[in-house]
Design an enzyme around this catalytic site. Sequence first.
Site, mmCIF file in Angstrom:
data_model
loop_
_atom_site.group_PDB
_atom_site.id
_atom_site.type_symbol
_atom_site.label_atom_id
_atom_site.label_comp_id
_atom_site.label_asym_id
_atom_site.label_seq_id
_atom_site.Cartn_x
_atom_site.Cartn_y
_atom_site.Cartn_z
ATOM 1 N N GLY A 1 0.221 9.290 -6.748
ATOM 2 C CA GLY A 1 0.420 8.082 -7.543
ATOM 3 C C GLY A 1 1.864 8.065 -7.986
ATOM 4 N N GLU B 1 2.378 -0.100 -11.025
ATOM 5 C CA GLU B 1 3.795 -0.234 -10.633
ATOM 6 C C GLU B 1 4.651 0.835 -11.315
ATOM 7 O OE1 GLU B 1 5.558 -3.831 -9.604
ATOM 8 O OE2 GLU B 1 3.682 -4.677 -8.859
ATOM 9 N N GLY B 2 4.058 2.022 -11.447
ATOM 10 C CA GLY B 2 4.729 3.150 -12.085
ATOM 11 C C GLY B 2 4.301 3.231 -13.530
ATOM 12 N N THR B 3 3.760 4.388 -13.924
ATOM 13 C CA THR B 3 3.330 4.557 -15.318
ATOM 14 C C THR B 3 4.544 4.436 -16.252
ATOM 15 O OG1 THR B 3 3.734 6.930 -15.247
ATOM 16 C CG2 THR B 3 1.520 6.187 -14.603
ATOM 17 N N ILE C 1 -6.811 -8.414 -36.110
ATOM 18 C CA ILE C 1 -6.716 -9.611 -36.964
ATOM 19 C C ILE C 1 -8.016 -10.419 -36.912
ATOM 20 C CG2 ILE C 1 -5.539 -11.856 -37.153
ATOM 21 C CD1 ILE C 1 -2.920 -10.321 -36.447
ATOM 22 N N GLY D 1 -10.849 -9.109 -36.428
ATOM 23 C CA GLY D 1 -11.924 -8.267 -36.963
ATOM 24 C C GLY D 1 -13.080 -8.172 -35.975
ATOM 25 N N GLU E 1 -1.806 6.866 -2.933
ATOM 26 C CA GLU E 1 -2.898 7.596 -2.293
ATOM 27 C C GLU E 1 -3.607 8.424 -3.357
ATOM 28 O OE1 GLU E 1 -1.342 9.849 0.984
ATOM 29 O OE2 GLU E 1 -0.410 8.075 1.882
ATOM 30 N N ILE F 1 -5.247 -0.332 -4.228
ATOM 31 C CA ILE F 1 -4.411 -1.368 -3.627
ATOM 32 C C ILE F 1 -4.849 -2.738 -4.141
ATOM 33 C CG2 ILE F 1 -3.479 -2.319 -1.489
ATOM 34 C CD1 ILE F 1 -2.808 0.722 -2.187
ATOM 35 N N ALA G 1 0.836 -1.213 0.000
ATOM 36 C CA ALA G 1 0.000 0.000 0.000
ATOM 37 C C ALA G 1 0.864 1.254 0.000
ATOM 38 C CB ALA G 1 -0.945 -0.027 1.198
HETATM 39 N N1 CAA Z 1 16.594 1.955 -4.658
HETATM 40 C C1 CAA Z 1 17.053 2.524 -3.524
HETATM 41 N N2 CAA Z 1 16.860 3.815 -3.197
HETATM 42 C C2 CAA Z 1 16.156 4.570 -4.060
HETATM 43 C C3 CAA Z 1 15.645 4.062 -5.258
HETATM 44 C C4 CAA Z 1 15.877 2.696 -5.561
HETATM 45 N N3 CAA Z 1 15.439 2.123 -6.686
HETATM 46 N N4 CAA Z 1 14.989 5.041 -5.915
HETATM 47 C C5 CAA Z 1 15.095 6.148 -5.151
HETATM 48 N N5 CAA Z 1 15.800 5.850 -4.027
HETATM 49 C C6 CAA Z 1 16.197 6.777 -2.954
HETATM 50 C C7 CAA Z 1 16.996 7.939 -3.528
HETATM 51 O O1 CAA Z 1 18.373 7.608 -3.625
HETATM 52 C C8 CAA Z 1 16.722 9.021 -2.514
HETATM 53 O O2 CAA Z 1 17.548 8.803 -1.383
HETATM 54 P P1 CAA Z 1 18.434 10.005 -0.740
HETATM 55 O O3 CAA Z 1 17.454 11.063 -0.322
HETATM 56 O O4 CAA Z 1 19.126 9.357 0.433
HETATM 57 O O5 CAA Z 1 19.351 10.472 -1.820
HETATM 58 C C9 CAA Z 1 15.296 8.755 -2.089
HETATM 59 O O6 CAA Z 1 15.039 7.366 -2.382
HETATM 60 C C10 CAA Z 1 14.298 9.595 -2.829
HETATM 61 O O7 CAA Z 1 14.467 9.333 -4.221
HETATM 62 P P2 CAA Z 1 14.083 10.390 -5.337
HETATM 63 O O8 CAA Z 1 14.671 11.732 -4.954
HETATM 64 O O9 CAA Z 1 14.457 9.843 -6.654
HETATM 65 O O10 CAA Z 1 12.490 10.463 -5.137
HETATM 66 P P3 CAA Z 1 11.382 11.207 -5.964
HETATM 67 O O11 CAA Z 1 10.419 11.781 -5.007
HETATM 68 O O12 CAA Z 1 12.018 12.121 -6.977
HETATM 69 O O13 CAA Z 1 10.606 9.996 -6.704
HETATM 70 C C11 CAA Z 1 10.069 8.358 -8.380
HETATM 71 C C12 CAA Z 1 11.151 9.092 -7.533
HETATM 72 C C13 CAA Z 1 10.881 7.446 -9.287
HETATM 73 C C14 CAA Z 1 9.257 9.306 -9.218
HETATM 74 C C15 CAA Z 1 9.176 7.512 -7.439
HETATM 75 O O14 CAA Z 1 8.316 8.355 -6.676
HETATM 76 C C16 CAA Z 1 8.324 6.497 -8.183
HETATM 77 O O15 CAA Z 1 8.802 5.413 -8.534
HETATM 78 N N6 CAA Z 1 7.038 6.818 -8.419
HETATM 79 C C17 CAA Z 1 6.093 5.839 -8.964
HETATM 80 C C18 CAA Z 1 5.466 5.052 -7.841
HETATM 81 C C19 CAA Z 1 4.957 3.727 -8.280
HETATM 82 O O16 CAA Z 1 5.582 3.014 -9.066
HETATM 83 N N7 CAA Z 1 3.809 3.331 -7.740
HETATM 84 C C20 CAA Z 1 3.276 2.059 -8.002
HETATM 85 C C21 CAA Z 1 2.428 1.590 -6.855
HETATM 86 S S1 CAA Z 1 2.444 -0.153 -6.643
HETATM 87 C C22 CAA Z 1 1.403 -0.809 -7.763
HETATM 88 O O17 CAA Z 1 0.982 -0.193 -8.707
HETATM 89 C C23 CAA Z 1 1.146 -2.245 -7.539
HETATM 90 C C24 CAA Z 1 -0.032 -2.846 -8.183
HETATM 91 O O18 CAA Z 1 -1.123 -2.303 -8.217
HETATM 92 C C25 CAA Z 1 0.106 -4.185 -8.723
#
Ligand code: CAA
Length: 393
Positions: free
Chosen positions: A136, A370-372, A344, A346, A132, A163, A129
């Site tokens: 997203g 899981e992230g757009t 295909i 139709g 929110e 979720i 979870a």
């Molecule tokens: N591994 C380890 N640490 C990581 C990391 C990773 N892959 N990615 C980021 N971090 C760390 C960074 O190093 C940073 O640490 P420090 O402050 O110590 O330097 C901290 O986390 C913050 O990282 P960012 O500054 O990069 O964070 P951000 O706010 O800019 O966001 C983002 C990054 C990639 C946009 C992230 O918010 C993201 O992935 N968003 C999408 C969310 C998502 O995928 N949601 C899916 C929900 S689950 C789902 O959908 C399941 C389902 O239904 C089946």
Amino acid sequence: MAIATPPPAYESEEEAMILDMVRTLVAERVAPRAAEIDEKGEFPWDIKQLFAENDLLGVPFPAEYGGVGGSFVTYVKVVEEVAKACASSALIIAVQELGTLPIMIGGNDEQKRRFIPKLASGEHIAAYALTEAGSGSDAAGSMKTRAVRDGDSYVLNGNKIWITQGGVADVVTVFAVTDATKGPNGIGAFVVEKGTPGFSVGKLEKKMGIRGSPTVELNFVDCRVPAANMLGPEGDGFKIAMKVLDKSRPGIAAQAIGIAQGALDYATQYAKERIAFGKPIAQQQGLQFMLADMRTEIESARLLLYEAARKCDAGAPDTTEYAAMAKLKCGDVAMSVTTDAVQILGGFGYSVEYPVERMMRDAKITQIYEGTQQIQRVVIARKMVGKWSPPKA
Ligand code: CAA
């Protein structure tokens, strides 16, 4: 109609045994249920039980915690096989992985022993979870759910939406702000068990696809969670969430490539049988070009997926970008291949009496959750050029 997919190469004898078994279960038990699961929009408890009885919910988890101890490569191939017939059923396996990974990655030995064996065996169902209403893509920056320390507990207040499996889960890892002044480093990860006072399940979403997978809102009102259920140090929750996605995005990529392969198999067989202008439409060059492109796209995306899974197994430093690239490529291939499969067939392709329209509807979510696809590009590009921060005045 016969499924024509050639079996993939195996990485080990154990993998061959698991995949042979999965193929049989899919043909005999999952494929015949797929249309009904979609139509009824109900969680298929029988399929979840089938997977549990055959140890398919614990493939990538270590044997010492009750898992199979298989590789991530084997795991993604299992998800792919199931998704060829039923994307909702494949998601049961993928979300069990997603929901268990926070404990695997962030949990201590006691927490792993407490939670993982029942998740690996399928006795319990897991959920994750993070999302929110206002957060997203901006998962950390806009998170509103709060966790406040009170003695030996944390008190959670807030709401999560979208979720997957949230309504049927026994164990949910909830990400919540513990210190609003620290941004992503002020977020904790908490394992909340079903039945905890203050934890309730809200609205069930009505969706375009993956209709057999219940997607819900979760509410937390003064929900008291033992501090012993927090994963890792207090501010590590967001990093745990991101590390989880690095290993779960390949599962969604596998779901996508399975859906695409299922649609291509069906469309190929149909094109060989359907006669127009005096010969099978598969013998019309226009259709052949489509089929050849679909196959080429699937094969190239699959190679990227398996490479991403190998990176997960190896703990490679570029796992993050490979997971994102695999999810991006496989999701887009699933959408384009299923759309072409409908074309295909139709008019028949547009009918619910044929499976390809369901596959097209199911494919769409792989470009969103899981992230757009846009977020995958952000993740990939940041690994190339870094994250820009404005210079401090
Ligand atoms: N591994 C380890 N640490 C990581 C990391 C990773 N892959 N990615 C980021 N971090 C760390 C960074 O190093 C940073 O640490 P420090 O402050 O110590 O330097 C901290 O986390 C913050 O990282 P960012 O500054 O990069 O964070 P951000 O706010 O800019 O966001 C983002 C990054 C990639 C946009 C992230 O918010 C993201 O992935 N968003 C999408 C969310 C998502 O995928 N949601 C899916 C929900 S689950 C789902 O959908 C399941 C389902 O239904 C089946």
